[in-house]
Scaffold this active site. Sequence first.
Site, short mmCIF file in Angstrom:
data_model
loop_
_atom_site.label_atom_id
_atom_site.label_comp_id
_atom_site.label_asym_id
_atom_site.label_seq_id
_atom_site.Cartn_x
_atom_site.Cartn_y
_atom_site.Cartn_z
N ASP A 96 0.87 -1.18 0.00
CA ASP A 96 0.00 0.00 0.00
C ASP A 96 0.90 1.23 0.00
O ASP A 96 1.49 1.59 1.03
CB ASP A 96 -0.90 0.01 1.24
CG ASP A 96 -2.04 -1.00 1.16
OD1 ASP A 96 -1.83 -2.06 0.54
OD2 ASP A 96 -3.11 -0.72 1.71
N LYS A 102 -10.43 0.46 -2.97
CA LYS A 102 -10.49 0.32 -1.51
C LYS A 102 -10.83 1.66 -0.86
O LYS A 102 -10.01 2.58 -0.84
CB LYS A 102 -9.14 -0.18 -0.98
CG LYS A 102 -9.08 -0.29 0.54
CD LYS A 102 -7.74 -0.81 1.00
CE LYS A 102 -7.62 -0.77 2.52
NZ LYS A 102 -6.31 -1.28 3.01
N LYS A 162 -6.90 3.39 -3.79
CA LYS A 162 -7.41 3.46 -2.42
C LYS A 162 -7.61 4.93 -2.04
O LYS A 162 -6.81 5.79 -2.40
CB LYS A 162 -6.39 2.79 -1.50
CG LYS A 162 -6.65 2.84 -0.02
CD LYS A 162 -5.54 2.10 0.72
CE LYS A 162 -5.58 2.31 2.21
NZ LYS A 162 -4.48 1.61 2.92
#
Length: 284
Positions: free
Chosen positions: A134, A233, A197
């Site tokens: 991430d 996300k 995300k």
Amino acid sequence: MMNQIFKEYRFTEKELASRADGITEKILPDETDIVLISRLLGCIDLTTLEGSDTQRKVTDLCRKAQFSAISERFPDAAAVCVYPSLVKTAVEALKGIAIRVASVAGGFPSGQTGLKIKLEEVKFAVNEGADEIDTVISRGKLIGGNETEVFDELCAIREMSGPAHLKVILETGELPSVGYVRRASELAVAAGADFIKTSTGKISEGATAVPFLVMLDTIREYHDLTGKTIGIKPAGGIRTFRNATIFTALLIEILGDAWFCKESFRIGASSLADDLVDRGLRLV
């Protein structure tokens, strides 16, 4: 190259807000829907990203992520997400269990460090056993007009991530307009992100409907043009079943129900897990 892929995005924030409201108002969550509760549990990235994190805390988190131990109606979490220094602890705790290990890396949460340092951090996390990375987009460079540098950085991080899935965090709460959210989404997708995300969870504004809708539109357009599936996300401030259903409603409306699985949808919300488990246990 990127301008050849994506069309000009003309929606205003007001138009997007109205559109998002129209979608979410149609879909009122059924708080007794055990199937929906279970599906959400299976898409959670259970996360701890504090300076006080310890091996014991990560081991406990990995145990908590095994929702199936609580009820056979529950799937396990999709992943646990930790700092690079604790990846090996998570890998060992989850040995033989189909829960992925994600690591923030590449200048999390601000992105304000040099590319060489970002790449070394990504390399370290992957070598420690991370299944997913991430990372964060360089918002300052994007806002400053250095799109090429942002794109090149993401491409380099994608390459360094190797077989690990790459989630690119846009930190939408720091982007000044929907136009920047759209451009950040385009850059991340074009650079090879497996997921985009919303947020780091480290600023006051987490996931909100309008930026999420912009991201969904970008993924839809990219899929229509290329056939490639990019995951998404929402993360930051999603604490309850009702909060979560706002994002699942938008996801299903724009991308379809097939996207609602851990391979293409994650939700970053450790508090949400507690709410879902409590609700689910009252129903099973």
